[in-house]
Design an enzyme around this catalytic site. Structure first.
Site, PDB file in Angstrom:
ATOM      1  N   CYS A 403     -18.949   6.830  -1.467  1.00  0.00           N
ATOM      2  CA  CYS A 403     -18.158   6.341  -2.596  1.00  0.00           C
ATOM      3  C   CYS A 403     -19.019   5.667  -3.653  1.00  0.00           C
ATOM      4  O   CYS A 403     -18.525   5.286  -4.703  1.00  0.00           O
ATOM      5  CB  CYS A 403     -17.073   5.385  -2.094  1.00  0.00           C
ATOM      6  SG  CYS A 403     -15.496   6.231  -1.873  1.00  0.00           S
ATOM      7  N   LYS A 406     -18.896   7.644  -6.885  1.00  0.00           N
ATOM      8  CA  LYS A 406     -17.569   7.844  -7.459  1.00  0.00           C
ATOM      9  C   LYS A 406     -17.559   7.530  -8.954  1.00  0.00           C
ATOM     10  O   LYS A 406     -18.369   6.748  -9.440  1.00  0.00           O
ATOM     11  CB  LYS A 406     -16.588   6.917  -6.726  1.00  0.00           C
ATOM     12  CG  LYS A 406     -15.121   7.227  -6.906  1.00  0.00           C
ATOM     13  CD  LYS A 406     -14.306   6.393  -5.924  1.00  0.00           C
ATOM     14  CE  LYS A 406     -12.821   6.679  -6.045  1.00  0.00           C
ATOM     15  NZ  LYS A 406     -12.043   5.934  -5.023  1.00  0.00           N
ATOM     16  N   ASP A 433      -0.840   5.722  -6.880  1.00  0.00           N
ATOM     17  CA  ASP A 433      -0.917   5.153  -5.545  1.00  0.00           C
ATOM     18  C   ASP A 433      -2.043   5.835  -4.768  1.00  0.00           C
ATOM     19  O   ASP A 433      -2.702   6.748  -5.264  1.00  0.00           O
ATOM     20  CB  ASP A 433       0.425   5.301  -4.824  1.00  0.00           C
ATOM     21  CG  ASP A 433       1.219   3.995  -4.812  1.00  0.00           C
ATOM     22  OD1 ASP A 433       0.643   2.969  -4.399  1.00  0.00           O
ATOM     23  OD2 ASP A 433       2.396   4.005  -5.222  1.00  0.00           O
ATOM     24  N   ASP A 434      -2.244   5.395  -3.522  1.00  0.00           N
ATOM     25  CA  ASP A 434      -3.311   5.979  -2.705  1.00  0.00           C
ATOM     26  C   ASP A 434      -3.061   7.442  -2.405  1.00  0.00           C
ATOM     27  O   ASP A 434      -3.999   8.227  -2.251  1.00  0.00           O
ATOM     28  CB  ASP A 434      -3.461   5.194  -1.398  1.00  0.00           C
ATOM     29  CG  ASP A 434      -4.094   3.832  -1.626  1.00  0.00           C
ATOM     30  OD1 ASP A 434      -5.096   3.771  -2.347  1.00  0.00           O
ATOM     31  OD2 ASP A 434      -3.582   2.838  -1.092  1.00  0.00           O
ATOM     32  N   ASP A 450      -9.983  13.575  -0.727  1.00  0.00           N
ATOM     33  CA  ASP A 450     -11.200  12.775  -0.901  1.00  0.00           C
ATOM     34  C   ASP A 450     -12.407  13.646  -0.625  1.00  0.00           C
ATOM     35  O   ASP A 450     -12.324  14.600   0.159  1.00  0.00           O
ATOM     36  CB  ASP A 450     -11.208  11.553   0.024  1.00  0.00           C
ATOM     37  CG  ASP A 450     -11.071  10.253  -0.754  1.00  0.00           C
ATOM     38  OD1 ASP A 450     -11.856  10.061  -1.703  1.00  0.00           O
ATOM     39  OD2 ASP A 450     -10.189   9.459  -0.410  1.00  0.00           O
ATOM     40  N   ASP A 473      -6.232   7.053   3.012  1.00  0.00           N
ATOM     41  CA  ASP A 473      -5.118   7.041   2.056  1.00  0.00           C
ATOM     42  C   ASP A 473      -3.780   7.253   2.765  1.00  0.00           C
ATOM     43  O   ASP A 473      -2.761   6.668   2.388  1.00  0.00           O
ATOM     44  CB  ASP A 473      -5.318   8.142   1.006  1.00  0.00           C
ATOM     45  CG  ASP A 473      -6.467   7.841   0.061  1.00  0.00           C
ATOM     46  OD1 ASP A 473      -6.765   6.657  -0.148  1.00  0.00           O
ATOM     47  OD2 ASP A 473      -7.062   8.797  -0.468  1.00  0.00           O
ATOM     48  N   GLY A 523      -9.553  25.715   5.051  1.00  0.00           N
ATOM     49  CA  GLY A 523     -10.527  25.077   4.179  1.00  0.00           C
ATOM     50  C   GLY A 523     -11.253  26.061   3.297  1.00  0.00           C
ATOM     51  O   GLY A 523     -10.844  27.217   3.127  1.00  0.00           O
ATOM     52  N   HIS A 524     -12.370  25.613   2.759  1.00  0.00           N
ATOM     53  CA  HIS A 524     -13.152  26.414   1.811  1.00  0.00           C
ATOM     54  C   HIS A 524     -14.614  25.997   1.930  1.00  0.00           C
ATOM     55  O   HIS A 524     -14.925  24.825   2.165  1.00  0.00           O
ATOM     56  CB  HIS A 524     -12.654  26.171   0.383  1.00  0.00           C
ATOM     57  CG  HIS A 524     -13.456  26.891  -0.657  1.00  0.00           C
ATOM     58  ND1 HIS A 524     -13.335  28.241  -0.891  1.00  0.00           N
ATOM     59  CD2 HIS A 524     -14.406  26.450  -1.520  1.00  0.00           C
ATOM     60  CE1 HIS A 524     -14.168  28.596  -1.843  1.00  0.00           C
ATOM     61  NE2 HIS A 524     -14.830  27.537  -2.248  1.00  0.00           N
ATOM     62  N   ASP A 609      -6.417   1.129   0.958  1.00  0.00           N
ATOM     63  CA  ASP A 609      -7.701   1.128   1.654  1.00  0.00           C
ATOM     64  C   ASP A 609      -8.792   0.809   0.643  1.00  0.00           C
ATOM     65  O   ASP A 609      -8.757   1.252  -0.514  1.00  0.00           O
ATOM     66  CB  ASP A 609      -7.962   2.452   2.375  1.00  0.00           C
ATOM     67  CG  ASP A 609      -7.956   3.658   1.468  1.00  0.00           C
ATOM     68  OD1 ASP A 609      -7.230   3.637   0.451  1.00  0.00           O
ATOM     69  OD2 ASP A 609      -8.666   4.638   1.754  1.00  0.00           O
TER      70      ASP A 609
END
Length: 725
Positions: A403, A406, A433-434, A450, A473, A523-524, A609
């Protein structure tokens, strides 16, 4: 690690012994492009054998004793895996570990040392210690010294050089500390102690043992160790508050199942240090047996093997010629004698005195300096001419991972300010919000995403933390995790390495999701310049979502994890953080928030969080949504070990400056601790506003569940602001 060229070979170093530590330093100075290096070791440090008696005697601190493998791994561009090897599958080229998925190798090297434990001796595992491996013994000795007791009775099993050194060191330390009831007993099965030493050496050390009052008992066998006593086969019993075995060296039992050729349990190697059985596996140090030139187990041979091993590992990985290693026939033995005095022996010559301890200290200190005084890790020089940069002042030179990389809170708010409002009736809560809240088939569902830029070279560890981070989250909304999609960017590497790396990542994410009760549903993947891992997660609600709005005057503020991950990760990138502090931070990041969420959700008025915007930024999100003020008690804010010291050194994460722009609405002391309010957290704890009346019950429930919780402040009336004192 050079990421401009694709990775094509995996080198796995099993064990953080002296040879491997030196190889890591050499690798950092002269790496092999295309090779990925992995070090597997149970902990972040490796104690240096030569300083152990001095540490026991109190001449060195634990920090002086330990080789910091985390800093060496960062310098070498290697990943470090904190686990114990449990086996090798030579056919599948896999190293099996005790606590996680296997690691694939092209070339592997063993440097795991030996053990001096006595597994067949009754009571040994429960009531005694082995001098090897050194780390657990050093920790146990420190615990013993810090434990108040009416007496200090120590028993050393094994009357060789190591046993005499440890017995003298123990006696010196305990007597110098003024401990009452000090007794040190040295037990030897043979007819005399120090059987491998020369006569003069034996006489000098025996005299030293006598001066310190060490009781020497020969010709005896230990039959049992119980709490407070060591029992002999002849019926004698010796009081024992701390018993340690130095009796010989045993190979680790798991080596017997590897299929490698062994001599008395030790791995057979030839002149080039490759195992006699498998040319893709090397072995060095005490765990190896030099078939061409057998030698005793001594650190000097491990140190001198390092240049040959470094050359041969690179040669094996690149298809070049290997070279041989020829150990010297004898070496200078410097034996500590309790106080700052030593005995030197080589060939038939023996000397003793304080000046020899000074010589030994200089040799040992120089060795440790080679592994700790690493060349500075500096970024590439800036170009002579570049575009104007209005934001250059305050920007960190190195881009952090996690993070710490970020986008800032204010930039994000500006970008989202003009967004179109939700148009669907089943979108109950969106940006702000989260997690978003959706109505789905009569159930409330939350969804969030995330993504983490790599802050570690270990894909498994990164994936594990990324999963915990993304689920934060969901837990912050009071929801139960449901499903996840995984997004991975791999650096360029061979298809074989891609498959192995993806397997590690999927295993780590699946483990975290499984423990949380969620499924990995797809997923990817893509290939890019560096590793990154992200997840989109959903969760289900059985009650209304807990958002940022709802904090009320009179509420208490609680936090479930210490802060400081940002500054520790930033320091680790620069080679400034202590390995033990890095491990503490990583352990905190790996801890899920499921139990904390379950305990807080029934009563929390607001919850979030704590991640990239830091404690101050995420608290401000609650305050702005709720229209209230917060008072923080800085002294009650939990901080990871080492974080405040690094903050005082002005170490900063990439996003710290952006987080600190809240300054006009934050009243705080100008201090290192105050600066940590802006420190970005990766996989941080839950921050909740709860009714003050519920705090005693919450604290008790968290304690019962074995979960940490910290009361850090309160909510007051007023315009959104943070007052920290």
């Amino acid at each position: 690690m050079d990421m401009e060229r694709p990775l094509t070979r995996d080198l796995v170093l099993i064990g953080g012994g002296h040879t491997h530590a030196l190889v890591l330093r050499m690798w950092g100075m002269d790496p092999l492009p295309g090779a990925r290096v992995t070090l597997i070791n149970p902990g972040p440090t490796s104690p240096y054998t030569g300083m152990l008696p001095g540490y026991v005697a109190g001449h060195y601190t634990r920090e002086q004793l330990d080789i910091d493998l985390v800093r060496l791994a960062r310098f070498a561009g290697a990943r470090i895996v904190f686990d114990k090897a449990a086996g090798i599958d030579a056919a599948g080229k896999l190293v099996h570990l005790e606590g996680r998925a296997p690691i694939r190798y092209d070339i592997a090297s063993l440097d795991i040392g030996v053990t001096a434990d006595l597994p067949s001796l009754a009571g040994f595992a429960e009531h005694a210690h082995s001098v090897k491996p050194l780390g657990p013994f050093a920790g146990a000795w420190q615990d013993f010294l810090e434990r108040p007791a009416p007496r200090a009775a120590c028993v050393v099993i094994g009357g060789g050089v190591a046993g005499a050194e440890i017995a003298l060191a123990m006696a010196h330390r305990l007597q110098a500390a003024g401990r009452a009831g000090v007794t040190v007993t040295l037990l030897e099965a043979g007819t005399e102690i120090l059987p491998a030493a020369g006569k003069r050496t034996r006489r000098i050390l025996a005299s030293a043992l006598s001066r310190y009052g060490v009781r020497v008992v020969t010709g005896v066998n230990v039959s049992r160790i119980s709490e407070g006593a060591v029992e002999l086969a002849d019926g004698q019993t010796f009081a024992s508050d701390f018993a340690v075995s130095t009796a010989g060296a045993r190979a680790y039992p798991w080596l017997a199942s590897t299929g490698l050729a062994l001599t008395q349990g030790f791995v057979d190697v030839g002149k080039d240090l490759r195992t006699s059985t498998d040319p893709d596996i090397f072995a060095v140090g005490d765990c190896a047996h030099l078939t061409h030139a057998p030698r005793p187990k001594a650190g000097v041979f491990a140190v001198r093997e390092a240049p040959a091993l470094f050359h041969n590992l690179k040669a094996a990985l690149s298809g070049q010629s290997l070279r041989g290693y020829a150990p010297q026939s004898d070496y200078l033995k410097l034996i500590s004698a309790g106080e700052k005095s030593a005995v030197a022996e080589k060939h038939s010559m023996t000397l003793s005195g304080r000046w020899l301890w000074s010589l030994k200290d200089r040799i040992d200190s120089d060795f440790m300096a080679r592994l700790s005084n690493l060349p500075a890790m500096t970024p590439a020089p800036a170009p002579a001419v570049r575009a104007l940069d209005d934001e250059a002042v305050g920007r960190e030179e190195m881009l952090c991972g996690g993070c710490g990389s970020k986008v800032g809170r204010d930039v994000l708010a500006e970008a989202l300010a003009g967004r179109r409002p939700a148009m669907r009736a089943d979108t109950l809560a969106g940006v702000g919000d989260d997690a978003a809240v959706l109505q789905s088939g009569g159930r409330l569902q939350v969804i969030s995403t995330d993504h983490l830029r790599a802050f570690t070279q270990d894909p498994y560890l990164l994936a594990q933390i990324a999963a915990v981070h993304a689920l934060g989250d969901v837990w912050a909304m009071g929801a139960a995790p449901q499903a996840a999609l995984l997004s991975i960017t791999l650096p360029r590497m061979s298809q074989r390495m891609q498959a192995a790396t993806l397997s590690e990542i999927v295993a780590a994410v699946s483990r975290v999701l499984g423990e949380a009760g969620a499924d990995l549903v797809g997923g990817h993947t893509s290939v890019g310049k560096e590793l990154s891992v992200g997840l989109t997660v959903t969760g289900l609600l059985d009650r209304p979502a807990i958002g940022l709005a709802g904090a009320r005057p009179g509420d208490a503020l609680v936090l479930t994890k210490p802060i400081g991950t940002g500054v520790i990760l930033a320091a680790e990138m620069r080679g400034l953080a202590r390995g033990s502090d890095v491990v503490s931070a990583l352990s905190s990041m790996q801890r899920p928030l499921a139990a904390a969420s379950r305990l807080l959700a029934p009563t929390a008025h607001a919850m979030t969080d704590v991640t990239g915007f830091g404690l101050a930024g995420h608290l401000m999100n609650i305050l702005e949504a709720s229209g209230v003020v917060a008072r923080l008690s800085l002294a009650d804010v939990p901080v990871l070990h080492g974080a405040e010291s690094l903050s005082a050194q002005r170490v900063r994460s990439s996003i710290w400056q952006a987080n600190a722009r809240l300054g006009a609405r934050v009243s705080r002391p100008a201090s290192a601790l105050g600066d940590l309010l802006y420190d970005p957290q990766t996989a941080g704890g839950l921050l909740a506003a709860v009714p003050a009346a519920n705090v005693p019950t919450l604290l008790a429930e968290f304690h019962t569940a074995g979960e940490p919780i910290f009361l850090i402040g309160e909510i007051l009336e007023g315009a959104p602001r943070i007052n920290a004192d």
